[in-house]
Design a protein around this motif. Structure first.
Motif, PDB file in Angstrom:
ATOM      1  N   THR A 219       0.831  -1.206   0.000  1.00 54.53           N
ATOM      2  CA  THR A 219       0.000   0.000   0.000  1.00 54.53           C
ATOM      3  C   THR A 219       0.863   1.253   0.000  1.00 54.53           C
ATOM      4  O   THR A 219       0.570   2.227  -0.723  1.00 54.53           O
ATOM      5  CB  THR A 219      -0.932  -0.006   1.229  1.00 54.53           C
TER       6      THR A 219
ATOM      7  N   PHE B 186       1.096   4.323  -2.792  1.00 52.90           N
ATOM      8  CA  PHE B 186       1.028   5.723  -2.369  1.00 52.90           C
ATOM      9  C   PHE B 186       2.243   6.492  -2.898  1.00 52.90           C
ATOM     10  O   PHE B 186       2.114   7.598  -3.454  1.00 52.90           O
ATOM     11  CB  PHE B 186       0.996   5.764  -0.832  1.00 52.90           C
TER      12      PHE B 186
ATOM     13  N   LEU C 245      -4.553   4.588  -6.768  1.00 55.26           N
ATOM     14  CA  LEU C 245      -5.375   5.274  -5.770  1.00 55.26           C
ATOM     15  C   LEU C 245      -6.392   4.319  -5.156  1.00 55.26           C
ATOM     16  O   LEU C 245      -6.705   4.421  -3.961  1.00 55.26           O
ATOM     17  CB  LEU C 245      -6.081   6.471  -6.394  1.00 55.26           C
TER      18      LEU C 245
ATOM     19  N   VAL D 171      -5.039   2.358  -1.960  1.00 56.94           N
ATOM     20  CA  VAL D 171      -5.069   3.033  -0.658  1.00 56.94           C
ATOM     21  C   VAL D 171      -6.492   3.390  -0.242  1.00 56.94           C
ATOM     22  O   VAL D 171      -6.820   3.395   0.949  1.00 56.94           O
ATOM     23  CB  VAL D 171      -4.170   4.288  -0.674  1.00 56.94           C
ATOM     24  N   THR D 172      -7.358   3.654  -1.230  1.00 54.38           N
ATOM     25  CA  THR D 172      -8.755   3.968  -0.912  1.00 54.38           C
ATOM     26  C   THR D 172      -9.474   2.743  -0.359  1.00 54.38           C
ATOM     27  O   THR D 172     -10.279   2.848   0.577  1.00 54.38           O
ATOM     28  CB  THR D 172      -9.488   4.483  -2.164  1.00 54.38           C
TER      29      THR D 172
ATOM     30  N   LEU E 171     -13.219   9.803   1.034  1.00 54.80           N
ATOM     31  CA  LEU E 171     -11.926   9.158   1.248  1.00 54.80           C
ATOM     32  C   LEU E 171     -11.004   9.353   0.051  1.00 54.80           C
ATOM     33  O   LEU E 171      -9.808   9.618   0.212  1.00 54.80           O
ATOM     34  CB  LEU E 171     -12.128   7.670   1.522  1.00 54.80           C
TER      35      LEU E 171
ATOM     36  N   LEU F 208      -7.373  11.214   0.330  1.00 56.57           N
ATOM     37  CA  LEU F 208      -6.145  10.504  -0.023  1.00 56.57           C
ATOM     38  C   LEU F 208      -5.472  11.140  -1.229  1.00 56.57           C
ATOM     39  O   LEU F 208      -4.238  11.223  -1.297  1.00 56.57           O
ATOM     40  CB  LEU F 208      -6.468   9.035  -0.305  1.00 56.57           C
TER      41      LEU F 208
ATOM     42  N   ALA G 106      -3.463  14.016  -0.037  1.00 55.85           N
ATOM     43  CA  ALA G 106      -2.239  13.599   0.651  1.00 55.85           C
ATOM     44  C   ALA G 106      -1.178  13.135  -0.343  1.00 55.85           C
ATOM     45  O   ALA G 106       0.017  13.456  -0.207  1.00 55.85           O
ATOM     46  CB  ALA G 106      -2.560  12.481   1.643  1.00 55.85           C
ATOM     47  N   ILE G 107      -1.595  12.379  -1.347  1.00 50.10           N
ATOM     48  CA  ILE G 107      -0.651  11.904  -2.363  1.00 50.10           C
ATOM     49  C   ILE G 107      -0.115  13.079  -3.173  1.00 50.10           C
ATOM     50  O   ILE G 107       1.078  13.140  -3.514  1.00 50.10           O
ATOM     51  CB  ILE G 107      -1.339  10.864  -3.269  1.00 50.10           C
TER      52      ILE G 107
END
Length: 445
Positions: free
Chosen positions: A92, A96, A321, A324-325, A339, A343, A346-347
């Motif tokens: 994961t 990311f 994506l 991680v989602t 979400l 995310l 953040a990425i």
């Protein structure tokens, strides 16, 4: 917690997995890696890596994902091996990390579609790339590409990922195929085909130490292995689908697209006397943009090529994506759209430094290729080959006519040959990173 989604059709899963694999790795990285590592000599090692290492490793991800029906982190706990969750965490984190700099390159592609239409880079492709590859504009386009990716993932597995890849993957194949047919007509292109399709054994033997990690890393990158994508996509599969058949279809289609990209790139480069492998990570942008500037109908050809590149980039970014989602979707009551947006932000933030300098992006890429992907794949193979053995064999056979002997042969291959190849690649990759670090230290001093 909402009910977990599944693929609406088997074709949808295959195209989504192919879309994950057929990304920038095939159309951006593959020609550069081939050119930088001896042309057809690299192709020989790459094809061996895809079928002898990549395919068995992909099936290992599939058997974990489908049986657990969970994201990479929770899958190991659900299978009764909570201590192995670190493998899922590593995959994961790899997704990311890769998407953070991958999105920056996706932003370049968007700029080049516009630049092709206007002819903005025709007066100097290298200067144009230098102007757009780093800085505030690169950050802005990084944000645009990330927003497109978030938009698809937020719509869900069926309505977002499956529908989009059913459109994108056939489009990639048709457009690349058209460009490959056109490339046959180029004067001087024959030397490009020879370079690309006729391996030099002496080159292969002399450079195997550098070719092997590059080829295996390319196989992992183009097959989306070690980043949790295939495990996640398999977790949405039905129980009766044949994992070997689906995996073979995905590997063959992905490899076909990668080879097809080379049939476009190398005839163009050689017809104009451009050195293959030049331009570093910007090769597809500097050399090919320069080629389009010299060709009749160069604007149209440039638009078509970079549209292919954008579709390929998006199809892979979506899968990264989703990795991680999926973890947060499985573990919280928050909506998928919320979400995905969080995310994505953040990425995006992690990728911003790589948008301010090509050397930084090159380091991001090297860490992914030489460390994260081979280490993640190696850990996953050890789990399937030595810990989850009986259940893995049973899961592989489910929905197929595969005999127990064939499944056991796959298991032993996963236990021995494949991990050995990955371990050698990891060690060579770490050596390459150490050399890069040493050169950087010398430059600083």
């Amino acid at each position: 917690m909402s009910q977990r989604e599944t693929w609406a059709t088997r074709v949808g899963f295959i195209l989504a997995a192919v879309g994950s694999a057929v990304g920038l790795g095939n159309v951006w990285q593959f020609p550069f890696q081939t050119g930088a590592n001896g042309g057809a000599a690299f192709i020989v090692v790459y094809l061996a890596a895809v079928f002898l290492i990549g395919f068995p490793a992909m099936l290992a991800e599939f058997v974990i994902g489908r049986r657990a029906e969970r994201n990479p982190i929770d899958a190991f706990a659900r299978l009764g091996h909570r201590d192995w969750r670190v493998v899922g965490v590593l995959g994961t984190l790899s997704a990311f990390w890769i998407l953070a700099f991958y999105s920056v390159v996706g932003g370049w592609v968007i700029r080049y579609i516009v630049g092709s239409a206007t002819g903005a880079y025709f007066s100097g492709s290298e200067a144009y790339f230098g102007a757009i590859a780093a800085g505030p504009d690169a950050v802005g386009l990084h944000a645009v590409f990330m927003a497109l990716t978030v938009g698809v993932v937020a719509l869900g597995v069926t309505d977002g990922i499956e529908r989009s890849t059913k459109l994108m993957v056939p489009s990639i194949v048709l457009l690349l195929g058209g460009l490959a047919v056109w490339a046959v007509t180029l004067d001087g292109g024959g030397a490009g085909y020879a370079y690309y399709l006729s391996p030099d054994i002496d080159t292969l033997v002399a450079n195997i130490g550098s070719i092997l990690p590059a080829a295996v890393g390319q196989a992992f990158f183009t097959l989306s292995l070690g980043m949790g994508a295939m495990l996640t996509y398999a977790s949405y599969l039905g129980r009766d689908d044949s994992l070997p058949a689906d995996g073979a279809t995905i590997v063959v289609l992905n490899t076909f697209v990668g080879l097809l990209a080379g049939l476009v790139v190398f005839p163009i480069l050689f017809s104009l006397g451009i050195e293959p492998g030049s331009g570093g990570l910007g090769a597809a942008f500097i050399t090919l943009a320069g080629a389009f500037a010299q060709l009749p109908a160069g604007r149209l050809l440039g638009v078509v090529f970079f549209v292919v590149l954008l579709l390929a980039a998006l199809s892979s970014a979506i899968s990264l994506l989703e990795v991680v989602t999926a973890y947060l979707v499985d573990n919280t009551d928050r909506s998928r759209s919320t979400l995905a947006v969080a995310l994505g932000a953040a990425i995006f933030a992690l990728g911003v430094p790589s948008a301010f300098g090509l050397p930084i992006l090159s380091w991001y890429n090297a860490i992914a290729y030489n460390l994260l992907l081979p280490l993640s794949v190696l850990c996953l193979l050890l789990f399937v080959g030595w810990v989850d053995t009986d259940d893995a064999v049973a899961e592989l056979r489910r929905g197929t006519g595969l005999g127990e002997g064939g499944a056991v042969a796959w298991l032993w291959f996963v236990r021995t040959v494949v991990p050995l190849g990955v371990l050698v690649t990891l060690l060579l990759g770490l050596q390459s990173l150490a050399v890069r670090a040493g050169l950087l230290a010398e430059a600083v001093v």
